[in-house]
Motif scaffolding. Structure first.
Motif, short mmCIF file in Angstrom:
data_model
loop_
_atom_site.label_atom_id
_atom_site.label_comp_id
_atom_site.label_asym_id
_atom_site.label_seq_id
_atom_site.Cartn_x
_atom_site.Cartn_y
_atom_site.Cartn_z
N ASP A 90 -16.10 16.87 44.02
CA ASP A 90 -16.02 16.65 45.47
C ASP A 90 -15.19 17.74 46.14
N ALA A 91 -14.04 18.05 45.55
CA ALA A 91 -13.16 19.06 46.14
C ALA A 91 -13.84 20.43 46.17
N ALA A 92 -14.49 20.80 45.07
CA ALA A 92 -15.16 22.10 45.02
C ALA A 92 -16.35 22.15 45.98
N GLY A 144 -6.96 7.51 48.39
CA GLY A 144 -7.61 7.47 47.09
C GLY A 144 -7.58 6.13 46.39
N GLY A 145 -6.65 5.26 46.76
CA GLY A 145 -6.53 3.97 46.09
C GLY A 145 -7.36 2.89 46.78
N GLY A 154 -6.74 21.89 58.15
CA GLY A 154 -8.06 21.96 57.55
C GLY A 154 -8.23 21.12 56.30
N GLU A 155 -7.13 20.71 55.66
CA GLU A 155 -7.24 19.93 54.43
C GLU A 155 -7.85 18.56 54.73
N PRO A 156 -8.89 18.17 54.02
CA PRO A 156 -9.57 16.91 54.35
C PRO A 156 -8.70 15.67 54.15
N HIS A 193 -16.88 13.63 52.78
CA HIS A 193 -16.64 12.25 53.16
C HIS A 193 -15.65 11.54 52.25
N ARG A 194 -15.80 11.67 50.96
CA ARG A 194 -14.97 10.88 50.05
C ARG A 194 -13.51 11.33 50.04
N LEU A 195 -13.24 12.56 50.42
CA LEU A 195 -11.86 13.05 50.42
C LEU A 195 -11.26 13.13 51.82
N THR A 196 -12.00 12.76 52.83
CA THR A 196 -11.55 12.90 54.22
C THR A 196 -10.89 11.61 54.71
#
Length: 434
Positions: free
Chosen positions: A307-309, A225-226, A86-88, A405-408
């Protein structure tokens, strides 16, 4: 697109294998010693205990202890390969089921032999992974009935009580504990719910017990992330996070979001920590599922926290009132901080929630939201103060919180051997490192 990086000469006992861009056939897997019955269940359990293998689903529980919790019970135990991540920021489990289904199934069968289980399940949400596992079952039928159960992809669907509930025909939502699945699980029977990478490492240990320590102390990680595309690779425990950042292409990272979302935020100094569960836990963070999202110097950590929250608030199962209200409150506060609209008491509220919400939900989602709030305050207090004093141009340019989207990250491309060999189909290029 998520890429795969592997050593130039992959060592024996690697989960990535020699051709991670292809689905491994039963013949190819057997050629490497797979499905070899040479190690009996008692020996295997001893090897796993001696190796110190920990689960790779997030909690890091000792694999041998978990197997023993189901072993020897009189109620026809069940084993489940849990491939619903489940973790993006993680892609390892879906890749593993697509590319090396026989390795997972071999581990599932061996776990069944150790526990005395009479039936097994492979639980997943990825359609391509489901097709790969079904083909593998047809290629090499296991000695016990194994069923593929699909579910919707959500943050909470992989929680072990949600897994049991879905296999039993209900929704993939967590239930109150106790009882835990090892006590009363699928159909009321004692049930081992084991992450697919854990099972893969159990199978590798059975094939190469001489490498048990190296197998137990290596892990799949998903890096993102980079400036480069997300990357899936396999590394030994103990490698510094800063070294990982450099290999990934983010040597100037300002910190990281650890363990998917569960490990919270760490600053640049924490990148000197080794990638090792005990060391990370002692430092107030976590390896979790092995997903590390590096913070680019040009990106504000407040935006990442928001984003995470936002992702966690959207993914709440909405079964627990405290989770619905708690994740919503944390999400709104962090979004307000990023947007420059936060009130003067925002930091105090975030601190209170970080301390008071942990352990109050039916699953770990609320804990993750509390952890995000607390870790931002600990790791980046100066950023919090500056955001309370004035609007942040970096956050403003990033637009509203968008955790979905940004963390997936996407799953690396995997082709079947026949498809890859067809004329006109290029083989994906892998990055190599020595």
């Amino acid at each position: 697109m998520t890429t795969i990086r592997l050593p130039t000469a992959p060592p024996p006992g690697t989960v990535l294998g020699a051709a991670p861009h292809l689905t491994e056939s039963a013949d190819a897997y057997r050629a490497t010693g797979g499905y070899d019955p040479a190690v009996d269940p008692e020996e295997l359990l001893a090897h796993l205990a001696a190796s110190g293998l920990r689960g790779r689903g997030g909690a890091g529980f000792p694999a041998a202890v978990k197997l023993r919790s189901v072993r020897g019970r009189d109620d026809s135990p069940v084993v489940v390969a849990n491939g619903e991540e489940g973790e993006p920021g993680s892609a390892k489990d879906r890749w593993l089921l697509r590319a090396r289904p026989h390795l997972v199934l071999d581990g599932l069968v061996r776990a069944a032999a150790v526990t005395g289980a009479v039936r097994g399940y492979v639980y997943l949400s990825d359609a391509a992974a489901g097709e790969s596992v079904r083909r593998a079952l047809a290629e090499h039928p296991p000695p016990l009935p194994v069923e593929v159960v699909e579910t919707g992809h959500t943050y909470v669907a992989g929680e072990e009580s949600a897994v049991v509930r879905r296999i039993d025909g209900g929704p993939a939502l967590p239930t109150a504990k106790p009882p835990r699945p090892f006590e009363r699980g699928v159909g009321g029977a004692p049930t081992l719910v084991s992450n697919v990478e854990t099972l893969a490492r159990i199978a590798l240990t059975a094939t190469r017990p001489d490498l048990r320590r190296a197998i137990a102390r290596s892990t799949l990680v998903t890096l993102s992330g980079g400036p480069a595309a997300p990357m899936l690779t396999e590394v030994p425990y103990g490698i510094p996070l800063r070294t990982l950042a450099a290999r990934y292409g983010a040597p100037e990272a300002a910190g990281a979001l650890m363990g998917g979302l569960f490990g919270g935020l760490v600053d640049a100094d924490a990148l000197d920590l080794p990638l090792e569960p005990g060391a990370l836990t002692a430092a107030g963070t976590a390896l979790g599922c092995g997903a590390v999202h590096f913070l680019a110097p040009t990106r504000c950590p407040v935006t990442t926290a928001a984003d995470a929250a936002a992702h966690l608030a959207a993914e709440s199962a909405r079964q627990c009132g405290v989770c619905v209200s708690g994740t919503s409150a944390v999400g709104k506060a962090l979004n307000g901080l990023a947007a420059g609209t936060a009130g003067p008491d925002t930091a105090d509220s975030l601190l209170r929630w970080s301390q008071g919400l942990t352990g109050r939900g039916a699953c770990g989602l609320l804990d993750a939201a509390a952890g995000i709030a607390g870790s931002l305050l600990r790791a980046f207090p100066g950023h919090v103060r500056s955001h309370l004093a004035a609007s942040c141009p970096v956050c403003a340019a990033a637009a509203p919180a968008d955790g979905r989207h940004r963390l997936t990250v996407a799953v690396p491309e995997v082709a079947s051997p026949l498809t890859a060999a067809a004329p006109g189909n290029p083989v994906p290029v892998l990055k190599g490192t020595s």
